[in-house]
Design a protein around this motif. Structure first.
Motif, PDB file in Angstrom:
ATOM      1  N   LYS A 115       0.829  -1.204   0.000  1.00 34.27           N
ATOM      2  CA  LYS A 115       0.000   0.000   0.000  1.00 34.27           C
ATOM      3  C   LYS A 115       0.864   1.256   0.000  1.00 34.27           C
ATOM      4  CE  LYS A 115      -3.844   2.453   0.839  1.00 34.27           C
ATOM      5  NZ  LYS A 115      -5.034   2.525  -0.015  1.00 34.27           N
ATOM      6  N   ARG A 314      -9.804  -1.012   1.757  1.00 30.66           N
ATOM      7  CA  ARG A 314     -10.622  -0.555   2.874  1.00 30.66           C
ATOM      8  C   ARG A 314      -9.862   0.360   3.828  1.00 30.66           C
ATOM      9  NH1 ARG A 314     -13.833  -3.233  -0.065  1.00 30.66           N
ATOM     10  NH2 ARG A 314     -13.515  -1.212  -1.059  1.00 30.66           N
ATOM     11  N   SER A 315      -8.636   0.769   3.468  1.00 30.43           N
ATOM     12  CA  SER A 315      -7.800   1.595   4.340  1.00 30.43           C
ATOM     13  C   SER A 315      -7.371   2.868   3.623  1.00 30.43           C
ATOM     14  CB  SER A 315      -6.545   0.823   4.771  1.00 30.43           C
ATOM     15  OG  SER A 315      -6.876  -0.390   5.393  1.00 30.43           O
ATOM     16  N   PRO A 316      -7.254   3.986   4.354  1.00 32.42           N
ATOM     17  CA  PRO A 316      -6.855   5.246   3.732  1.00 32.42           C
ATOM     18  C   PRO A 316      -5.349   5.392   3.523  1.00 32.42           C
ATOM     19  CG  PRO A 316      -7.342   5.601   6.048  1.00 32.42           C
ATOM     20  CD  PRO A 316      -7.677   4.172   5.760  1.00 32.42           C
ATOM     21  N   ASP A 317      -4.521   4.594   4.206  1.00 30.72           N
ATOM     22  CA  ASP A 317      -3.066   4.753   4.088  1.00 30.72           C
ATOM     23  C   ASP A 317      -2.394   3.434   4.461  1.00 30.72           C
ATOM     24  OD1 ASP A 317      -2.797   4.672   7.024  1.00 30.72           O
ATOM     25  OD2 ASP A 317      -3.664   6.692   6.950  1.00 30.72           O
ATOM     26  N   THR A 320      -2.656   2.189   8.255  1.00 31.49           N
ATOM     27  CA  THR A 320      -3.948   1.578   8.544  1.00 31.49           C
ATOM     28  C   THR A 320      -4.077   0.226   7.853  1.00 31.49           C
ATOM     29  OG1 THR A 320      -4.887   3.809   8.658  1.00 31.49           O
ATOM     30  CG2 THR A 320      -6.435   1.976   8.610  1.00 31.49           C
ATOM     31  N   THR A 321      -3.519   0.121   6.636  1.00 30.96           N
ATOM     32  CA  THR A 321      -3.533  -1.157   5.926  1.00 30.96           C
ATOM     33  C   THR A 321      -2.842  -2.232   6.747  1.00 30.96           C
ATOM     34  OG1 THR A 321      -3.531  -0.091   3.750  1.00 30.96           O
ATOM     35  CG2 THR A 321      -2.767  -2.367   3.845  1.00 30.96           C
ATOM     36  N   GLN A 379     -14.209   2.779   3.502  1.00 29.18           N
ATOM     37  CA  GLN A 379     -12.944   2.633   4.207  1.00 29.18           C
ATOM     38  C   GLN A 379     -13.204   2.664   5.709  1.00 29.18           C
ATOM     39  OE1 GLN A 379     -10.227   5.609   2.576  1.00 29.18           O
ATOM     40  NE2 GLN A 379      -9.464   4.105   1.113  1.00 29.18           N
ATOM     41  N   SER A 382     -12.881   6.946  10.004  1.00 29.00           N
ATOM     42  CA  SER A 382     -11.846   7.987  10.103  1.00 29.00           C
ATOM     43  C   SER A 382     -11.537   8.389  11.538  1.00 29.00           C
ATOM     44  CB  SER A 382     -12.290   9.234   9.332  1.00 29.00           C
ATOM     45  OG  SER A 382     -13.504   9.747   9.858  1.00 29.00           O
TER      46      SER A 382
END
Length: 390
Positions: A115, A314-317, A320-321, A379, A382
């Motif tokens: 990612k 499903r992750s913003p960065d 988080t991945t 995702q 937040s």
């Protein structure tokens, strides 16, 4: 390119310690004079380790960079494989735990690495990673028995030889390490991630498809032998099934490009998995069993590739991945560990494969539902906050 080479080589080395045991299990039991219970523990132990040690990976990422974590995992894998070649029952179990720990942590670190460095090619690079995982496992499953015959060793040298590709990956990864920044990961609060329903849906999909994978790894040879196929053919079928998974994995990027979300893919692979396993148990042998094995390999390869891809989607960065990967693989593999045991108990209780088949169909139905939820284009919440590590 250095990171991609690292991903490919490590992926090739991660599956063999798990898939090589089943073809050698009869020889191990005969040589060590151990019971079927020991054999069950030996085949289940790697899956448990994949779950337990996955929870350690996020902490290691926060202290070291992803690349350094992966290199450390390779060192641990070399030690674990070497211990299993010693030959005693205790060394075999201890080496399996050590190897499982290395695999578990690397499993979590690599999706975050993908990612971070390939955010715009996530399905393609994840597919390459998944293909290498499946091919490495397939080659090991198909070659350990002939290798043992060639080396004049029933199981010790074949298991020990699995350290060779790991050493190669380790040497190349040390060169790749020179080209990295060495930046540590940010901390993700696990409690916040566990409050996300979407995170649990991804976890459920990961766990249920993994449960099916380890049921097949552990029981496919036994099932097909009960259908009248020889032990040699049974081993070949397991290798073919694992190889065909690579084709299914490669289909995931193509499907992801054509569909806005992944719900249809997730639901489809669950249905096809159910059809494939049903055919192995009930279709006419040998032709129907062979065809069903191919179908099952395609669907399970696609399911595994999709599960890994969902960590990034499903992750913003990347941080988080990796955190989602740790949660989904930690809990998911613990779910998966129950599958082979449940199938064995149901088979022993019923004396046939109908009861295990009904269990598998129920798992596929649950995977279908989890996939419909995890495949939505969302995702994780937040509200998850990242804290800069000290």
């Amino acid at each position: 390119m250095a990171t991609l080479a690292l991903i490919v080589l490590v992926a090739l080395a991660l599956r063999p310690p798990v898939t090589a045991v089943a073809p050698l299990l009869e020889a191990i039991q005969r040589d060590l004079h151990v019971s079927a219970v020991f054999g069950g523990v030996l085949t289940t132990l790697p899956v448990v380790c994949l779950g337990v040690f996955a929870f350690v990976a996020p902490k290691l990422r926060q202290r070291f960079s992803d690349e350094r974590v992966v290199v450390g995992c390779l060192v641990v894998l070399v030690v674990g494989n070497a211990m299993r070649a010693v030959g005693s029952a205790v060394a075999l179990l201890a080496g399996t735990v050590i190897a499982g720990a290395g695999i578990a942590v690397a499993n979590v670190a690599l999706p975050g690495l993908i990612k971070r460095d390939f955010p715009h090619n996530l399905p393609v690079v994840t597919a390459a990673y998944t293909v290498c995982l499946t091919l490495g496992g397939a080659m090991a499953a198909g070659t350990v028995v002939p290798l043992g015959q060639a080396l004049g060793s029933q199981w010790r040298l074949p298991l020990g030889s699995l350290a060779v590709p790991v050493v190669l990956a380790l040497v190349v990864s040390l060169f790749a390490l020179r080209h990295t920044s060495g930046a540590r990961a940010a901390a993700i609060r696990p409690a916040a991630l566990r409050r996300s329903p979407l995170a649990w849906q991804v976890t459920a999909f990961m766990g249920l498809q993994s449960l099916m994978a380890y049921v097949v790894f552990g029981w496919l040879p036994t099932v097909v032998q009960s259908r009248g196929l020889s032990p040699e053919t049974a081993g070949l079928l397991l290798g073919v099934q694992a190889t065909i998974q690579a084709v299914g994995s490669m289909a995931v990027p193509v499907l992801c490009r054509r569909l806005r979300d992944q719900r249809l893919i997730a639901a489809g692979v669950a249905v096809v998995t159910a059809v494939g396993f049903t055919g192995i148990v009930l279709a006419p042998a040998p032709g129907g069993v062979w065809a069903s094995t191919v179908v099952l390999g395609l669907s399970q390869g696609a399911a595994f590739g999709l599960a890994l891809t969902l960590f990034g989607f499903r992750s913003p960065d990347s941080d988080t991945t990796a955190a989602l990967s740790g949660m989904a693989q930690g809990a998911g593999y613990l779910i998966a560990a129950t599958g082979p045991l449940a199938v064995g108990l149901l088979h022993e209780w019923s004396g046939n494969w109908i009861a295990p088949l009904l269990f598998v169909l129920a798992v596929c139905a649950a995977q279908f539902g989890a996939g419909l939820l995890a495949g939505r284009p969302l995702q994780v919440d937040s509200v998850i906050r990242r804290v800069t590590p000290r």
